[in-house]
Write an enzyme that holds these catalytic residues in place. Structure first.
Site, PDB file in Angstrom:
ATOM      1  NE  ARG A 212      -3.784   1.965   3.145  1.00 33.86           N
ATOM      2  CZ  ARG A 212      -4.896   1.265   3.364  1.00 33.86           C
ATOM      3  NH1 ARG A 212      -4.923   0.365   4.323  1.00 33.86           N
ATOM      4  NH2 ARG A 212      -5.978   1.479   2.635  1.00 33.86           N
ATOM      5  CD  GLU A 214       0.174  -1.143   6.881  1.00 32.58           C
ATOM      6  OE1 GLU A 214       0.688  -2.083   6.272  1.00 32.58           O
ATOM      7  OE2 GLU A 214      -1.038  -0.856   6.801  1.00 32.58           O
ATOM      8  NE  ARG A 220      -2.414 -10.861   6.640  1.00 31.40           N
ATOM      9  CZ  ARG A 220      -3.453 -11.091   7.482  1.00 31.40           C
ATOM     10  NH1 ARG A 220      -3.357 -10.947   8.698  1.00 31.40           N
ATOM     11  NH2 ARG A 220      -4.605 -11.453   7.113  1.00 31.40           N
ATOM     12  CG  HIS A 221       0.654  -5.621   6.081  1.00 23.30           C
ATOM     13  ND1 HIS A 221       0.612  -6.612   7.022  1.00 23.30           N
ATOM     14  CD2 HIS A 221      -0.509  -4.927   6.190  1.00 23.30           C
ATOM     15  CE1 HIS A 221      -0.540  -6.529   7.686  1.00 23.30           C
ATOM     16  NE2 HIS A 221      -1.238  -5.523   7.187  1.00 23.30           N
ATOM     17  CD  GLU A 349      -8.571  -6.996   6.026  1.00 25.84           C
ATOM     18  OE1 GLU A 349      -8.176  -7.028   7.203  1.00 25.84           O
ATOM     19  OE2 GLU A 349      -8.539  -5.966   5.315  1.00 25.84           O
ATOM     20  CB  SER A 352     -12.098  -3.267   4.678  1.00 26.83           C
ATOM     21  OG  SER A 352     -11.207  -3.923   5.494  1.00 26.83           O
ATOM     22  NE  ARG A 400      -3.121  -8.548   2.726  1.00 27.97           N
ATOM     23  CZ  ARG A 400      -3.689  -7.959   3.757  1.00 27.97           C
ATOM     24  NH1 ARG A 400      -4.966  -8.159   4.007  1.00 27.97           N
ATOM     25  NH2 ARG A 400      -2.972  -7.202   4.564  1.00 27.97           N
TER      26      ARG A 400
HETATM   27  P1  AMO Z   1      -8.472  -1.450   4.055  1.00 31.34           P
HETATM   28  O1  AMO Z   1      -7.463  -0.519   4.615  1.00 31.34           O
HETATM   29  O2  AMO Z   1      -8.928  -2.567   4.932  1.00 31.34           O
HETATM   30  O3  AMO Z   1      -9.793  -0.663   3.623  1.00 31.34           O
HETATM   31  O4  AMO Z   1      -7.924  -2.030   2.704  1.00 31.34           O
HETATM   32  C1  AMO Z   1      -8.751  -2.808   1.868  1.00 31.34           C
HETATM   33  C2  AMO Z   1      -7.983  -4.022   1.358  1.00 31.34           C
HETATM   34  O5  AMO Z   1      -6.790  -3.616   0.699  1.00 31.34           O
HETATM   35  C3  AMO Z   1      -5.743  -4.524   0.972  1.00 31.34           C
HETATM   36  N1  AMO Z   1      -4.666  -3.828   1.690  1.00 31.34           N
HETATM   37  C4  AMO Z   1      -3.349  -4.131   1.591  1.00 31.34           C
HETATM   38  N2  AMO Z   1      -2.697  -5.033   0.870  1.00 31.34           N
HETATM   39  C5  AMO Z   1      -1.365  -5.099   1.002  1.00 31.34           C
HETATM   40  N3  AMO Z   1      -0.641  -4.296   1.805  1.00 31.34           N
HETATM   41  C6  AMO Z   1      -1.245  -3.356   2.545  1.00 31.34           C
HETATM   42  N4  AMO Z   1      -0.524  -2.554   3.330  1.00 31.34           N
HETATM   43  C7  AMO Z   1      -2.672  -3.240   2.472  1.00 31.34           C
HETATM   44  N5  AMO Z   1      -3.576  -2.451   3.048  1.00 31.34           N
HETATM   45  C8  AMO Z   1      -4.781  -2.825   2.563  1.00 31.34           C
HETATM   46  C9  AMO Z   1      -6.344  -5.627   1.811  1.00 31.34           C
HETATM   47  C10 AMO Z   1      -7.510  -4.935   2.475  1.00 31.34           C
HETATM   48  O6  AMO Z   1      -8.524  -5.844   2.859  1.00 31.34           O
HETATM   49  N6  AMO Z   1     -11.127   2.291   2.019  1.00 31.34           N
HETATM   50  C11 AMO Z   1     -11.224   0.978   2.631  1.00 31.34           C
HETATM   51  C12 AMO Z   1     -12.047   0.014   1.803  1.00 31.34           C
HETATM   52  C13 AMO Z   1     -13.520   0.343   1.763  1.00 31.34           C
HETATM   53  O7  AMO Z   1     -14.120   0.450   2.840  1.00 31.34           O
HETATM   54  O8  AMO Z   1     -14.049   0.478   0.669  1.00 31.34           O
HETATM   55  C14 AMO Z   1      -9.807   0.437   2.825  1.00 31.34           C
HETATM   56  O9  AMO Z   1      -8.850   0.905   2.274  1.00 31.34           O
HETATM   57  O10 AMO Z   1      -6.811  -6.658   0.961  1.00 31.34           O
END
Ligand code: AMO
Length: 426
Positions: A212, A214, A220-221, A349, A352, A400
């Site tokens: 990602r 970002e 947390r990211h 969180e 998702s 996470r």
């Molecule tokens: P989402 O983008 O919410 O959903 O990601 C799901 C979970 O992955 C973790 N996560 C991260 N952890 C650390 N850094 C990040 N940049 C990051 N992005 C996400 C979090 C988050 O809750 N495809 C959907 C899931 C689904 O619907 O099955 C998805 O990727 O814990």
């Protein structure tokens, strides 16, 4: 002689032990070397003057190989884990000398603990710390418990592609990759692929690396993170949430059983969480009562934190999420709501998920609403034209979940070699 690990040594035996010099001290007639391997720390003693030259050249964290007789301990030190025995050194071989350390690693120097960014610059040295090791041993158990749970559920482990043609989450945070004459992207998730697989394999799971782009640096990211993904056919959001609740409970239970010593090193006590279900509207009402701001179609960091305080040690599922706040693949529920949800655990969180759209025409409509071009998703849309059943699933962040289980504030602590905006090495 075969190597014995420190937690296996027994009084009266002559052993070969190998590890790192945890600490050294000595007087003119006696030298003490605390030896550490992955299983613990033991005191080793020498009164043999011919060995003293080697001792004098050693610095902490040098790798050594020692043979000696295991005897009843005379002096008991806090730092050793083998408190009842010590080793009288017969031979001491240096496998590799350590140079002066760039960061502090001995637990007793906790007050001098280095800044995290410096520790990460020298992660390979930081990994000598027993508390750092404990985190990654626990994370390994977490992954093992996830697999074990999924296999018991009858799910099939899948390996999905990491180079894909278009965004899988609809966002713009993409890393482009030159793929011969085309431009591809690094996968943001295995979302589209796990859905396509579940529509015939029925229950699938994967531990998948996501990228990602970002731009912000937060606690947390990560820009490269790991997810534990699950997808189940002939199921709705409720079925998927129920599986996740049991899965997290199983993971915590197994860590408590298998990693008691590591939890002790981290001075952390765990409790198997309970599970709670709330609609998004109920959470919004609760936050108004507590004067906590949150978005129309998303929770805020403060709202997640408040849920953690109100419902400690609980996996809180927030379902019936506003449609506008969920990605294109989530099934609408009426005009404004969806079958999407998030799971909040200890104030953050962790997951998702939701029921997905299995109807091609509805999917095309939702892609357009989100400003995405259905032509970029042709094979994904087409996969639902040949008897694709209703299905649902979720993705949990490995890092996470690790940080929330252990109560660790910065996600980089629980990432072996983190990738964030400023870090590409080591
Ligand atoms: P989402 O983008 O919410 O959903 O990601 C799901 C979970 O992955 C973790 N996560 C991260 N952890 C650390 N850094 C990040 N940049 C990051 N992005 C996400 C979090 C988050 O809750 N495809 C959907 C899931 C689904 O619907 O099955 C998805 O990727 O814990």
């Amino acid at each position: 002689m075969q190597r014995t690990h420190i937690n296996q040594i027994k009084e009266g035996h002559t052993v070969l032990v190998q590890g790192w010099v945890h600490s050294l001290r000595g007087q003119s007639k006696i030298k003490f070397l605390q030896l550490r391997d992955i299983t613990g720390v033991v005191q080793c003693i020498s009164m043999d003057q011919t060995q003293f030259g080697t001792f004098d050249k050693l610095l902490a964290e040098s790798a050594v190989s020692i043979t000696g007789l295991v005897k009843k301990a005379v002096v008991k030190s806090d730092e050793v884990t083998q408190k009842n025995v010590e080793i009288e050194i017969q031979t001491l071989e240096v496998l590799n000398y350590a140079e002066p350390l760039p960061i502090t690693i001995a637990a007793k120097d906790e007050a001098l603990t280095n800044e995290l960014s410096k520790r990460l610059d020298y992660r390979y040295v930081d990994l000598h710390r027993r508390d750092t090791q404990a985190i990654f041993k626990i994370q390994s158990t977490l992954l093992e418990a996830f697999r074990e749970f999924m296999i018991t559920e009858g799910a099939t482990e899948c390996i999905f592609p990491s180079i894909i043609g278009a965004s899988s989450e609809g966002g713009t945070e993409l890393y482009p990759v030159q793929y011969f004459e085309k431009t591809a992207v690094l996968s943001q998730s295995c979302q589209l692929y796990k859905q396509m697989a579940a529509c015939s394999l029925e229950k699938v799971f994967s531990v998948f690396t996501v990228w990602r782009a970002e731009k912000h640096n937060t606690l947390r990211h990560l820009n490269e993170a790991r997810q534990m993904d699950f997808e189940i056919a002939f199921a709705d959001d409720k079925v998927a949430m129920e599986v996740l609740g049991r899965c997290v409970q199983h993971i915590v239970k197994v860590i408590m059983e298998k990693n008691a010593a590591d939890l002790e090193v981290l001075k952390t006590q765990l409790v198997v969480p309970t599970v709670k279900y709330m609609t998004f509207a109920e959470v919004a009402k609760l936050m108004r009562q507590h004067h906590v701001e949150m978005g129309e179609d998303d929770l805020s960091g403060d709202a997640e934190h408040t849920l953690g305080e109100l419902f400690p040690n609980t996996v809180v599922f927030v379902h019936d999420w506003p449609l506008a706040g969920k990605p294109f693949y989530i099934m609408p529920k009426g005009k404004d709501l969806s079958y999407g949800y998030d799971a909040i655990y200890k104030g953050m969180e962790i997951c998702s998920g939701g029921q997905r759209i299995h109807l091609p025409e509805l999917l095309i409509e939702r892609l357009k609403v989100k400003g995405l071009d259905p032509d970029h998703f042709k094979s994904y849309i087409d996969s639902f034209r040949y008897g694709a059943p209703p299905h649902a699933g979720w993705g949990v962040g490995v890092e996470r979940l690790t940080m929330q289980i252990l109560g660790i504030k910065n996600i980089r602590e629980v990432t072996l070699f983190p990738r964030d905006r400023d870090r590409l090495t080591p």
